[in-house]
Design a protein around this motif. Structure first.
Motif, PDB file in Angstrom:
ATOM      1  N   PHE A 190       0.657  -1.044   0.052  1.00  0.00           N
ATOM      2  CA  PHE A 190       0.022  -0.066  -0.007  1.00  0.00           C
ATOM      3  C   PHE A 190       0.857   1.441  -0.013  1.00  0.00           C
ATOM      4  O   PHE A 190       1.900   1.320   0.628  1.00  0.00           O
ATOM      5  N   ASP A 191       0.336   2.256  -0.493  1.00  0.00           N
ATOM      6  CA  ASP A 191       1.025   3.515  -0.454  1.00  0.00           C
ATOM      7  C   ASP A 191       0.197   4.261   0.592  1.00  0.00           C
ATOM      8  O   ASP A 191      -0.987   4.540   0.684  1.00  0.00           O
ATOM      9  N   TRP A 192       1.101   4.732   1.648  1.00  0.00           N
ATOM     10  CA  TRP A 192       0.582   4.889   2.746  1.00  0.00           C
ATOM     11  C   TRP A 192      -0.076   6.420   2.703  1.00  0.00           C
ATOM     12  O   TRP A 192      -1.015   6.765   3.322  1.00  0.00           O
ATOM     13  N   SER A 193       0.148   7.047   1.742  1.00  0.00           N
ATOM     14  CA  SER A 193      -0.520   8.414   1.510  1.00  0.00           C
ATOM     15  C   SER A 193      -1.885   8.164   1.014  1.00  0.00           C
ATOM     16  O   SER A 193      -2.775   9.070   1.366  1.00  0.00           O
ATOM     17  N   HIS A 194      -2.074   6.706   0.338  1.00  0.00           N
ATOM     18  CA  HIS A 194      -3.594   6.808  -0.041  1.00  0.00           C
ATOM     19  C   HIS A 194      -4.246   6.263   1.137  1.00  0.00           C
ATOM     20  O   HIS A 194      -5.667   6.850   1.170  1.00  0.00           O
ATOM     21  N   ILE A 195      -3.901   5.618   2.287  1.00  0.00           N
ATOM     22  CA  ILE A 195      -4.662   5.283   3.503  1.00  0.00           C
ATOM     23  C   ILE A 195      -4.723   6.641   4.119  1.00  0.00           C
ATOM     24  O   ILE A 195      -5.687   6.821   4.858  1.00  0.00           O
ATOM     25  N   GLU A 196      -3.973   7.878   4.196  1.00  0.00           N
ATOM     26  CA  GLU A 196      -4.224   8.718   4.936  1.00  0.00           C
ATOM     27  C   GLU A 196      -5.122   9.622   4.136  1.00  0.00           C
ATOM     28  O   GLU A 196      -5.947  10.238   5.019  1.00  0.00           O
ATOM     29  N   VAL A 197      -5.363   9.621   2.894  1.00  0.00           N
ATOM     30  CA  VAL A 197      -6.192  10.296   2.097  1.00  0.00           C
ATOM     31  C   VAL A 197      -7.736   9.809   2.687  1.00  0.00           C
ATOM     32  O   VAL A 197      -8.531  10.222   2.798  1.00  0.00           O
ATOM     33  N   PHE A 198      -7.613   8.380   2.263  1.00  0.00           N
ATOM     34  CA  PHE A 198      -8.999   7.463   2.808  1.00  0.00           C
ATOM     35  C   PHE A 198      -9.350   7.881   4.079  1.00  0.00           C
ATOM     36  O   PHE A 198     -10.676   8.073   4.430  1.00  0.00           O
ATOM     37  N   LEU A 199      -8.478   7.887   5.184  1.00  0.00           N
ATOM     38  CA  LEU A 199      -9.102   8.223   6.646  1.00  0.00           C
ATOM     39  C   LEU A 199      -9.362   9.712   6.622  1.00  0.00           C
ATOM     40  O   LEU A 199     -10.284   9.831   7.581  1.00  0.00           O
ATOM     41  N   THR A 200      -8.863  10.704   5.838  1.00  0.00           N
ATOM     42  CA  THR A 200      -9.129  11.992   6.091  1.00  0.00           C
ATOM     43  C   THR A 200     -10.497  12.358   5.506  1.00  0.00           C
ATOM     44  O   THR A 200     -11.247  12.989   5.916  1.00  0.00           O
TER      45      THR A 200
ATOM     46  N   ALA B 168     -12.636  19.218   1.491  1.00  0.00           N
ATOM     47  CA  ALA B 168     -12.180  19.552   2.878  1.00  0.00           C
ATOM     48  C   ALA B 168     -11.094  18.689   3.313  1.00  0.00           C
ATOM     49  O   ALA B 168     -10.048  19.021   4.041  1.00  0.00           O
ATOM     50  N   ALA B 169     -10.967  17.360   2.823  1.00  0.00           N
ATOM     51  CA  ALA B 169      -9.941  16.438   3.291  1.00  0.00           C
ATOM     52  C   ALA B 169      -8.585  16.986   2.604  1.00  0.00           C
ATOM     53  O   ALA B 169      -7.565  16.883   2.784  1.00  0.00           O
ATOM     54  N   ALA B 170      -8.797  17.440   1.036  1.00  0.00           N
ATOM     55  CA  ALA B 170      -7.646  17.950   0.318  1.00  0.00           C
ATOM     56  C   ALA B 170      -7.123  19.301   1.202  1.00  0.00           C
ATOM     57  O   ALA B 170      -5.706  19.251   1.158  1.00  0.00           O
ATOM     58  N   ARG B 171      -8.120  20.186   1.477  1.00  0.00           N
ATOM     59  CA  ARG B 171      -7.425  21.191   2.204  1.00  0.00           C
ATOM     60  C   ARG B 171      -6.633  20.936   3.520  1.00  0.00           C
ATOM     61  O   ARG B 171      -5.579  21.463   4.076  1.00  0.00           O
ATOM     62  N   ARG B 172      -7.173  20.071   4.461  1.00  0.00           N
ATOM     63  CA  ARG B 172      -6.602  19.441   5.459  1.00  0.00           C
ATOM     64  C   ARG B 172      -5.193  18.855   5.225  1.00  0.00           C
ATOM     65  O   ARG B 172      -4.469  18.823   6.115  1.00  0.00           O
TER      66      ARG B 172
ATOM     67  N   PRO C 259      -8.143  17.055  -6.838  1.00  0.00           N
ATOM     68  CA  PRO C 259      -7.732  15.991  -8.008  1.00  0.00           C
ATOM     69  C   PRO C 259      -6.991  15.130  -7.430  1.00  0.00           C
ATOM     70  O   PRO C 259      -6.961  13.876  -7.797  1.00  0.00           O
ATOM     71  N   THR C 260      -5.919  15.646  -6.799  1.00  0.00           N
ATOM     72  CA  THR C 260      -4.711  14.469  -6.350  1.00  0.00           C
ATOM     73  C   THR C 260      -5.514  13.633  -4.987  1.00  0.00           C
ATOM     74  O   THR C 260      -5.329  12.447  -5.171  1.00  0.00           O
ATOM     75  N   ALA C 261      -6.329  14.236  -4.206  1.00  0.00           N
ATOM     76  CA  ALA C 261      -7.136  13.514  -3.366  1.00  0.00           C
ATOM     77  C   ALA C 261      -8.156  12.165  -3.947  1.00  0.00           C
ATOM     78  O   ALA C 261      -7.983  11.164  -3.634  1.00  0.00           O
ATOM     79  N   GLY C 262      -8.728  12.908  -4.955  1.00  0.00           N
ATOM     80  CA  GLY C 262      -9.657  11.977  -5.784  1.00  0.00           C
ATOM     81  C   GLY C 262      -8.745  10.835  -6.361  1.00  0.00           C
ATOM     82  O   GLY C 262      -9.333   9.692  -6.328  1.00  0.00           O
ATOM     83  N   ARG C 263      -7.793  11.014  -7.077  1.00  0.00           N
ATOM     84  CA  ARG C 263      -6.896  10.103  -7.666  1.00  0.00           C
ATOM     85  C   ARG C 263      -6.652   9.011  -6.633  1.00  0.00           C
ATOM     86  O   ARG C 263      -6.578   7.770  -6.887  1.00  0.00           O
TER      87      ARG C 263
ATOM     88  N   GLU D 251      -9.276   2.253  -4.136  1.00  0.00           N
ATOM     89  CA  GLU D 251     -10.384   1.278  -4.624  1.00  0.00           C
ATOM     90  C   GLU D 251      -9.910   0.415  -5.399  1.00  0.00           C
ATOM     91  O   GLU D 251     -10.328  -0.849  -5.477  1.00  0.00           O
ATOM     92  N   GLN D 252      -9.367   0.768  -6.599  1.00  0.00           N
ATOM     93  CA  GLN D 252      -8.780  -0.132  -7.572  1.00  0.00           C
ATOM     94  C   GLN D 252      -8.205  -1.161  -7.034  1.00  0.00           C
ATOM     95  O   GLN D 252      -8.037  -2.324  -7.355  1.00  0.00           O
TER      96      GLN D 252
END
Length: 301
Positions: A3-13, A22-26, A32-36, A42-43
């Motif tokens: 796993f890419d830990w940045s992906h986990i962090e975005v998921f939790l946020t 709001a998650a992207a601002r935080r 777009p990066t957060a959505g990607r 998910e994939q």
């Protein structure tokens, strides 16, 4: 599976915020990066984590099942970094919004260097004002209040006892040398709050000692009460940590026998999902503990 830990962090946020923007601002990244990152996670997991609704992002059943596992994984990764002697905070980022009154906002702004761990990347937004941002609606992540909020999924910690006293400027005292005599207070000029805040304990205390009347000058912001006192137009009840910090003001009565209160820190439970934000929260608690004497008015010359 890796796993890419940045992906986990975005998921939790996103789960905590309920909104991709709001998650992207935080996190200090673009939407777009957060959505990607959510899409890639998910994939990778071959399941949908969120339902995209008009009101925001809501966890699916699969997302709700995975959330506590992701939190434990994220914390474990941070613990591993600390055990290895590296700084997990330096690789984590976050955006923390703190709601606080005018005076408390000024205090925190003067102590920012004590709140952020060395090498960390964190944006702190201090939203100050006597009309508080709404913690339950996630306008802020943390709030410092005179009373503990009563909301679900909110953790509340008592920070410190606060005392207040009566203050005046030297110019006011030159014109009213008997201002230190409480028996004459009903005949003197006072600054305080308007009707919207007349219920505050300090204002109730004052009203009872000036003949049941309201203050002569009334404001809806504490910074304006302070300005009127500093300018020599009136005297007022101020928190000791505010009045004692002003070299142009003199404490003429109290804090004993005036008004005692408390400050509380309230925050969303999911702050703990981010080790960096949790560290900032712990530093805020420690800061207020170290500043206890200032808040209760001890040591004033």
């Amino acid at each position: 599976m890796t796993f890419d830990w940045s992906h986990i962090e975005v998921f939790l946020t996103v789960a905590a915020e309920g909104s991709l923007s709001a998650a992207a601002r935080r996190l200090g990244i673009s939407q777009p990066t957060a959505g990607r990152r959510i899409g890639e996670l998910e994939q990778q997991l071959d399941c949908r984590l969120f339902d995209r609704e008009s009101r925001g992002y809501a966890l699916t059943e699969a997302g709700a099942r995975l959330r506590p596992l992701a939190e434990r994984m994220f914390d474990a990764a941070a613990d591993l970094s600390r055990a290895a002697g590296t700084s997990s905070a330096a690789r984590l980022s976050g955006n923390l919004r703190i709601g606080v009154g005018d005076a408390g906002g000024r205090f925190l702004a003067s102590k920012l260097g004590e709140l952020i761990p060395a090498g960390a990347r964190v944006t702190i937004e201090i939203l100050s004002g006597d009309s508080y941002a709404d913690l339950s609606r996630r306008e802020v992540d943390m709030a410092i209040r005179n009373l503990p909020p009563q909301h679900g999924n909110i953790i509340v910690t008592r920070l410190v006892t606060t005392n207040s006293a009566v203050y005046a400027s030297p110019a006011y005292l030159d014109n009213h040398p008997d201002a230190t005599n409480p028996a004459l207070w009903p005949h003197l000029v006072w600054a305080g709050f308007d009707a919207t805040r007349a219920h505050l304990p300090s204002q109730v205390w004052l009203k009872a000692r000036i003949g049941g009347r309201p203050p002569d000058y009334r404001f809806n912001r504490s910074i304006n009460v302070l300005a009127a006192v500093k300018a020599g137009h009136a005297m007022a009840i101020l928190p000791c940590f505010v009045g004692d910090a002003e070299p142009g003001l003199r404490r003429i009565f109290g804090p004993k026998g005036v008004n005692e209160g408390e400050l509380w820190l309230a925050y969303h439970a999911d702050i703990s999902a981010n080790p960096l934000l949790r560290a900032v929260k712990d530093r805020i608690i420690a800061l207020y503990a170290r500043s206890r004497d200032m808040f209760i008015g001890v040591g004033h010359g």
